[in-house]
Design a protein around this motif. Structure first.
Motif, PDB file in Angstrom:
ATOM      1  N   VAL A 453       0.996  -1.129   0.040  1.00 13.21           N
ATOM      2  CA  VAL A 453       0.069   0.071   0.178  1.00 13.21           C
ATOM      3  C   VAL A 453       0.819   1.332   0.033  1.00 13.21           C
ATOM      4  N   PRO A 454       0.413   2.464  -0.373  1.00 16.36           N
ATOM      5  CA  PRO A 454       1.278   3.705  -0.395  1.00 16.36           C
ATOM      6  C   PRO A 454       1.392   3.915   0.825  1.00 16.36           C
ATOM      7  N   ALA A 455       2.294   4.923   1.106  1.00  7.74           N
ATOM      8  CA  ALA A 455       2.663   5.157   2.523  1.00  7.74           C
ATOM      9  C   ALA A 455       1.691   6.105   3.118  1.00  7.74           C
ATOM     10  N   GLY A 456       0.994   6.975   2.316  1.00  8.70           N
ATOM     11  CA  GLY A 456       0.120   7.913   2.893  1.00  8.70           C
ATOM     12  C   GLY A 456      -1.172   6.975   3.279  1.00  8.70           C
ATOM     13  N   VAL A 457      -1.567   6.141   2.329  1.00  2.00           N
ATOM     14  CA  VAL A 457      -2.700   5.194   2.981  1.00  2.00           C
ATOM     15  C   VAL A 457      -2.336   4.565   4.172  1.00  2.00           C
ATOM     16  N   ALA A 458      -1.094   3.761   4.379  1.00  2.33           N
ATOM     17  CA  ALA A 458      -0.691   2.989   5.391  1.00  2.33           C
ATOM     18  C   ALA A 458      -0.784   3.986   7.079  1.00  2.33           C
ATOM     19  N   ILE A 459      -0.357   5.299   6.686  1.00  2.40           N
ATOM     20  CA  ILE A 459      -0.301   6.276   7.826  1.00  2.40           C
ATOM     21  C   ILE A 459      -1.622   6.689   8.167  1.00  2.40           C
ATOM     22  N   TRP A 460      -2.659   6.698   7.255  1.00  9.18           N
ATOM     23  CA  TRP A 460      -4.065   6.841   7.645  1.00  9.18           C
ATOM     24  C   TRP A 460      -4.717   5.961   8.247  1.00  9.18           C
ATOM     25  N   ALA A 461      -4.473   4.373   7.962  1.00  5.72           N
ATOM     26  CA  ALA A 461      -4.969   3.416   8.551  1.00  5.72           C
ATOM     27  C   ALA A 461      -4.322   3.367   9.969  1.00  5.72           C
ATOM     28  N   LEU A 462      -3.146   3.551  10.218  1.00  9.36           N
ATOM     29  CA  LEU A 462      -2.573   3.569  11.571  1.00  9.36           C
ATOM     30  C   LEU A 462      -3.199   4.572  12.500  1.00  9.36           C
ATOM     31  N   GLN A 463      -3.459   5.706  11.799  1.00 15.32           N
ATOM     32  CA  GLN A 463      -4.047   6.842  12.733  1.00 15.32           C
ATOM     33  C   GLN A 463      -5.623   6.555  12.910  1.00 15.32           C
ATOM     34  N   ARG A 464      -6.188   5.658  11.973  1.00 11.09           N
ATOM     35  CA  ARG A 464      -7.560   5.484  12.446  1.00 11.09           C
ATOM     36  C   ARG A 464      -7.694   4.479  13.528  1.00 11.09           C
ATOM     37  N   TRP A 465      -6.519   3.337  13.292  1.00  8.97           N
ATOM     38  CA  TRP A 465      -6.635   2.292  14.363  1.00  8.97           C
ATOM     39  C   TRP A 465      -6.227   3.033  15.659  1.00  8.97           C
ATOM     40  N   GLY A 466      -5.559   3.988  15.710  1.00  8.51           N
ATOM     41  CA  GLY A 466      -5.087   4.548  17.049  1.00  8.51           C
ATOM     42  C   GLY A 466      -3.755   3.938  17.405  1.00  8.51           C
ATOM     43  N   ILE A 467      -2.950   3.346  16.536  1.00  9.98           N
ATOM     44  CA  ILE A 467      -1.761   2.886  16.720  1.00  9.98           C
ATOM     45  C   ILE A 467      -0.617   4.198  16.697  1.00  9.98           C
ATOM     46  N   ALA A 468       0.149   4.214  17.969  1.00  5.28           N
ATOM     47  CA  ALA A 468       1.145   5.146  18.099  1.00  5.28           C
ATOM     48  C   ALA A 468       2.557   4.573  18.217  1.00  5.28           C
ATOM     49  N   HIS A 469       2.789   3.417  18.182  1.00  8.62           N
ATOM     50  CA  HIS A 469       4.109   2.620  18.284  1.00  8.62           C
ATOM     51  C   HIS A 469       3.984   1.358  17.260  1.00  8.62           C
ATOM     52  N   VAL A 470       5.011   1.232  16.292  1.00  8.86           N
ATOM     53  CA  VAL A 470       5.100   0.223  15.349  1.00  8.86           C
ATOM     54  C   VAL A 470       6.252  -0.443  15.299  1.00  8.86           C
ATOM     55  N   ARG A 471       6.787  -1.572  14.823  1.00 10.45           N
ATOM     56  CA  ARG A 471       8.000  -2.246  14.709  1.00 10.45           C
ATOM     57  C   ARG A 471       7.867  -2.129  13.161  1.00 10.45           C
ATOM     58  N   ILE A 472       9.296  -1.948  12.753  1.00  9.48           N
ATOM     59  CA  ILE A 472       9.127  -1.672  11.117  1.00  9.48           C
ATOM     60  C   ILE A 472      10.559  -2.491  10.731  1.00  9.48           C
ATOM     61  N   ALA A 473      10.417  -2.956   9.571  1.00  8.52           N
ATOM     62  CA  ALA A 473      11.527  -3.732   8.878  1.00  8.52           C
ATOM     63  C   ALA A 473      11.761  -3.346   7.566  1.00  8.52           C
ATOM     64  N   MET A 474      13.021  -2.871   7.131  1.00 10.36           N
ATOM     65  CA  MET A 474      13.299  -2.280   5.920  1.00 10.36           C
ATOM     66  C   MET A 474      14.178  -3.170   5.263  1.00 10.36           C
ATOM     67  N   PRO A 475      14.341  -2.989   3.889  1.00 12.77           N
ATOM     68  CA  PRO A 475      15.225  -3.814   3.029  1.00 12.77           C
ATOM     69  C   PRO A 475      16.756  -3.529   3.491  1.00 12.77           C
ATOM     70  N   GLU A 476      17.466  -4.556   3.167  1.00 16.68           N
ATOM     71  CA  GLU A 476      19.059  -4.351   3.444  1.00 16.68           C
ATOM     72  C   GLU A 476      19.771  -3.239   2.905  1.00 16.68           C
ATOM     73  N   ASP A 477      19.151  -2.921   1.583  1.00 14.38           N
ATOM     74  CA  ASP A 477      20.081  -1.911   1.045  1.00 14.38           C
ATOM     75  C   ASP A 477      19.369  -0.521   1.113  1.00 14.38           C
ATOM     76  N   ALA A 478      18.420  -0.207   2.210  1.00 14.39           N
ATOM     77  CA  ALA A 478      17.385   0.879   2.252  1.00 14.39           C
ATOM     78  C   ALA A 478      18.116   1.824   3.275  1.00 14.39           C
ATOM     79  N   HIS A 479      18.454   3.160   2.597  1.00 14.48           N
ATOM     80  CA  HIS A 479      18.987   4.052   3.415  1.00 14.48           C
ATOM     81  C   HIS A 479      18.268   5.333   3.456  1.00 14.48           C
ATOM     82  N   ASP A 480      17.167   5.273   2.755  1.00 17.08           N
ATOM     83  CA  ASP A 480      15.919   6.433   2.634  1.00 17.08           C
ATOM     84  C   ASP A 480      15.098   6.503   3.994  1.00 17.08           C
ATOM     85  N   GLU A 481      15.488   7.806   4.573  1.00 22.44           N
ATOM     86  CA  GLU A 481      14.363   7.876   5.830  1.00 22.44           C
ATOM     87  C   GLU A 481      13.239   8.465   5.772  1.00 22.44           C
TER      88      GLU A 481
END
Length: 521
Positions: A453-481
């Motif tokens: 899903v796009p990042a904007g849609v994911a953030i919208w869903a997290l806000q609607r669920w009331g989630i304030a803390h998540v755990r995230i896994a990124m690709p090995e070669d990902a350096h974009d913050e």
């Protein structure tokens, strides 16, 4: 037989005695209401001063924009103090005074010039209201906004008194900020409400606020004209220059202001007639001593049906009272009238007093409860069965939780939320989509897997669920913050999962937290 127009000189001599008598009566009445009789030189100087003060300048336009911006923010926040701040800086008094003096002098050129300045200020106020509504995250119809969507008799009285006070202070040379505040009170907030109605596609709000603005503007301008004419500040009628262009401009401006004022007066008269007829009908149906009407609201819009809401305190119950009152009113105002009659039984005076207090409290609670969203329209616009629905009156928000529909993605729920908000008539809709254990977020726009899903849609869903803390896994070669920064900007903290990586171009966000206890506890 040939008709001949009378000679102007002879006509003027014939009218001279009438003008002298009218002048004497005007002076007597002006002294009675404590207005001075200005000399011709003082009156001319005052007219020039009012005209200069009401000129169109860059400072006037700047102050109109600032006042409208402050008013819009105050209305969106439902902050009376901020709205008052907008009134303090509003410069609308000066062109209104010039407009009123132009009407008093029957001066088409000055009427045209003053009307142009007022129109520029009104356009700035509406445009500022629209712009601030568009860029503001708050678009709820607050009580401050709703209070300025329909003119009432009290609004008209405030405008007339403000105009008389402003005209008196101008003639006396004391037209300071306080009078400008009193006049701006009835003008700048409705203008920004018009902008809010246009920005949120609420034509009822925009038209109601525009009618309120025009009604108050016309009442204030005509009050100025009356004071100017009584005090002698207006130009003598024999000195009026009757040019065709200026006459047409004056008539057009007069009709433009007189029409909304007449519409408001018609509505006020209709509601007064409805109130009187309803009171007589209720008293006739009750038909007993000791009956009193504790509360009664009469409403008859210009383009709608009349309605009556009343609370009656009586020692005995009147059988079928609501229908009988309806039948009596239908014979006078038409069968489309709706009647809501509540009867409260109270035999003695203490009981009646307590009943009146209870009725007032119930009326307040009923007014709050009556402000409900259009549930059926919201459900129909979403197109899914709902498992839960609740509202937040403070924010005028409707929270709705639909079922997990086969084939629906998070983006579909987001689109449904936007469609439902458009159909909610001033309420905002918050759709809470079905929760999932994790989200796969696309980090690029090219070659993304179908389960992301796009990042904007994911953030919208997290806000609607009331989630304030998540755990995230990124690709090995990902350096974009960009994604962690976007989550942080939305108030969501992200903790990197150790020992787990995501596929290229994808980030995995775990939604569910680990259980608070482990083992067999």
């Amino acid at each position: 037989m040939v008709f001949r127009f009378p000679d102007p000189a002879s006509l003027s001599s014939r009218l001279a005695p009438f003008r002298h008598r009218l002048l004497r009566w005007r002076i007597r009445f002006a002294r009675l209401i404590l207005l001075p009789e200005l000399s011709p030189d003082d009156a001319r100087d005052l007219r020039h001063q009012v005209q200069d003060d009401g000129a169109l300048t860059r400072g006037y336009m700047l102050m109109c924009g600032l006042a409208a911006g402050i008013a819009a923010l105050g209305l969106l926040q439902s902050s009376t103090a901020v709205v008052i701040g907008a009134m303090l800086v509003s410069p609308l008094m000066s062109p209104i005074a010039a407009l009123g003096f132009g009407f008093a002098s029957i001066d088409g050129q000055r009427i045209r010039d003053a009307a142009r300045v007022v129109l520029v200020g009104a356009a700035i106020g509406i445009a500022a209201g629209m712009l601030i509504t568009w860029i503001s995250p708050i678009r709820n119809a607050t009580p401050e906004l709703l209070a300025r969507t329909q003119p009432t008799l009290l609004d008209l009285a405030v405008a007339l008194l403000s105009g008389i006070a402003g005209g008196y202070a101008t003639v006396m040379g004391k037209g300071g900020t306080a009078i400008g505040v009193a006049i701006a009170t009835a003008l700048m907030p409705p203008l920004t409400t018009v902008g809010y109605g246009i920005a949120t596609l609420q034509p009822t709000f925009a038209l109601g606020a525009l009618l309120l603005f025009l009604t108050n503007l016309s009442a204030i301008a005509f009050a100025f004209a009356l004071v100017a004419r009584l005090s002698g500040a207006a130009r003598p009628l024999q000195n009026v220059q009757w040019t065709t262009a200026h006459t047409v401009a004056g008539i057009a401006a007069f009709l433009a202001l007189a029409t909304p004022l007449a519409m408001t007066l018609v509505q006020v008269k209709r509601e007064g007639t409805l109130r009187s007829s309803a009171r007589n009908a209720i008293e006739q149906v009750s038909g007993q001593r000791g009956t009193s009407i504790a509360q009664m609201d009469a409403h008859w819009p210009l383009f709608g049906d009349p309605s009556i809401n009343a609370v009656v305190i009586a020692p005995q119950y009147a059988a079928n009272g609501e229908q009988r009152v309806h039948d009596l009113l239908a014979a006078k105002v038409g069968p489309a009238v709706s009647v809501n009659l509540q009867q409260v039984l109270a035999a003695d005076l203490p009981s009646q007093t307590r009943a009146m207090i209870d009725a007032a409290m119930e009326r307040t609670a009923a007014g709050i409860a009556a402000d409900v969203p259009p549930y059926a329209r919201i459900r129909a616009s979403i197109g899914l069965p709902t498992t839960a629905l609740w509202i937040n009156r403070t924010e005028r928000a409707v929270n709705i939780q639909p079922v997990a529909a086969p084939g629906w993605k998070l983006a579909d729920y987001l689109r449904a939320e936007r469609i439902a908000t458009d159909a909610a008539e001033g309420w905002s809709v918050r759709v809470i989509p079905p929760a999932t254990p994790e989200l796969r977020i696309a980090l690029t726009t090219e070659g993304t897997p179908a389960d992301t899903v796009p990042a904007g849609v994911a953030i919208w869903a997290l806000q609607r669920w009331g989630i304030a803390h998540v755990r995230i896994a990124m690709p090995e070669d990902a350096h974009d913050e960009a994604l962690p920064n976007a989550l942080a900007g939305a108030g969501i903290t992200a903790q990197t999962m150790s020992g787990k990586t995501a596929p290229a171009g994808t980030a995995i966000v775990e939604i569910f937290a680990p259980p608070p206890f482990s083992g067999d506890q």
